[in-house]
Design an enzyme around this catalytic site. Structure first.
Site, PDB file in Angstrom:
ATOM      1  CB  SER A 215      -0.902   0.002   1.240  1.00  0.00           C
ATOM      2  OG  SER A 215      -1.583   1.223   1.377  1.00  0.00           O
TER       3      SER A 215
ATOM      4  CE1 TYR B  23      -4.185  -1.909   4.912  1.00  0.00           C
ATOM      5  CE2 TYR B  23      -3.848   0.414   4.426  1.00  0.00           C
ATOM      6  CZ  TYR B  23      -3.971  -0.898   4.002  1.00  0.00           C
ATOM      7  OH  TYR B  23      -3.868  -1.194   2.661  1.00  0.00           O
TER       8      TYR B  23
ATOM      9  CE  LYS C 285      -1.828  -4.225   3.094  1.00  0.00           C
ATOM     10  NZ  LYS C 285      -2.029  -5.492   2.369  1.00  0.00           N
TER      11      LYS C 285
END
Length: 347
Positions: free
Chosen positions: A117, A141, A145
């Site tokens: 991402s 989040y 990643k």
């Protein structure tokens, strides 16, 4: 070619599976259906279960010893939720990926594509980034990643494993053939909220208008999900040339190269929809960032890939899928909006 797609019953994973099928690549799908949908794997090779289930993965490879690569799309992705429940995000996104990798290495799967991402980046002054830009995620989040990328890079050095991390920007749209699309009736991302407002007459909340962008709203790089899927197909086709010689690990941005603010997205949405939606300004959400867009041409150089679908087409396909969703997946759950006939018809 046969490939394992973890998370292949979700929005992006199912679209990648469709693109693979269209290209003559056979997907083998693994998904626990926590957010994915069984309807998206009809007539596809499918195993229901968790990526950390070693016995299940051993069975998958025993039954499909000709799997040549794995595509990892299985993750939790809601930024505000990750701020509220960081341990869940690190467990699901990082801890289980370690178990998944261990099983892949043990079963001799040496090619690995990771759905990463752009949320990992620290934006520059102009919000443009490339693959060498600093990594500084603003949410659990995004941090999950970035952590997985570090695990992958270390693993590629230590084991017979080669990895390409594809750093997505902001997916929009649906499979243009309408086989699959966003499975949630009430999605949390900005275009989904616009569509929900159009469906129900609710007010769209424009969250955060005090960013140092040209109009104060966040800036993003909206890339069509079908273009993302095509990039995966090209990566699978060119994997051994992308990682040739002694190279074991590569990162590639997948975006359009165009920075679009949320206000500009709203204007584009109104244009495609053919009418305005009610909008009000509200504060930033937990974990929000100003955003980024890519300035890299690495995907074009290494994959021969560049986006072919416009932002307007992404909005159009999202609206078309929203009209079709309930006929494919069944009525929305209690408390979720249901379509109003014709309300999403776009000109």
């Amino acid at each position: 070619m046969k490939v394992l797609i973890a998370g292949g019953a979700g929005f992006i994973g199912s679209t990648i599976a469709s693109a693979c099928l269209d290209a003559g690549i056979t997907p083998v799908i693994l998904d626990n259906l926590s957010t994915g949908r069984a309807e998206f794997v009809d007539d596809r090779i499918f195993y229901q279960g968790d990526i950390a289930d070693r016995a299940l993965l051993d069975r998958v490879f025993a039954e499909h010893p000709d799997i040549e690569a794995a595509v990892h799309c299985a993750a939790l992705i809601v930024v505000p939720e990750s701020v509220q429940h960081p341990l869940r995000y690190y467990r699901e996104n990082v801890g289980k990926t370690v178990e998944f990798l261990d099983a892949l290495v043990a079963n001799g799967c040496e090619r690995f594509l990771f759905s990463s991402s752009a949320a990992i980046y620290q934006p520059g002054e102009d919000f443009a980034v490339d693959e060498s830009s600093p990594v500084a995620a603003t949410s659990p989040y995004g941090e999950s990643k970035a952590m997985v990328e570090r695990v992958l890079e270390d693993s590629a050095r230590a084991y017979p494993l080669r990895v390409v991390s594809l750093r997505y920007f902001n997916p929009v749209g649906a499979d243009p053939k309408m086989r699959t699309g966003l499975q949630l009736a009430r999605p949390s991302h900005v275009l989904g909220k616009m569509i929900e407002a159009a469906r129900t007459g609710a007010t769209f909340q424009l969250t955060g208008t005090d960013w140092p962008t040209r109009d104060g709203s966040g800036i993003r790089d909206y890339v069509h999900v079908w273009d993302l899927a095509q990039a995966h197909v090209e990566t699978l086709r060119r994997f051994d040339t992308v990682l040739d010689g002694d190279r074991r690990y590569e990162v590639i941005n997948l975006g359009t190269g165009n920075g679009t603010t949320v206000r500009e997205l709203l204007d584009a949405f109104h244009s495609v929809l053919g009418r305005p939606i009610t909008t009000e300004v509200s504060p930033r959400r937990p974990g929000d960032a100003a955003g980024t867009y890519t300035r890299s041409d690495r995907a074009r150089r290494l994959l021969g890939w560049e986006p072919s679908l416009s932002l307007a087409e992404g909005i159009q396909h999202s609206l078309q899928w929203a009209e079709r969703r309930d006929s494919v997946l069944g009525p929305a759950e209690d408390g979720e909006p249901t379509p109003v006939g014709g309300v999403l018809s776009a000109r």
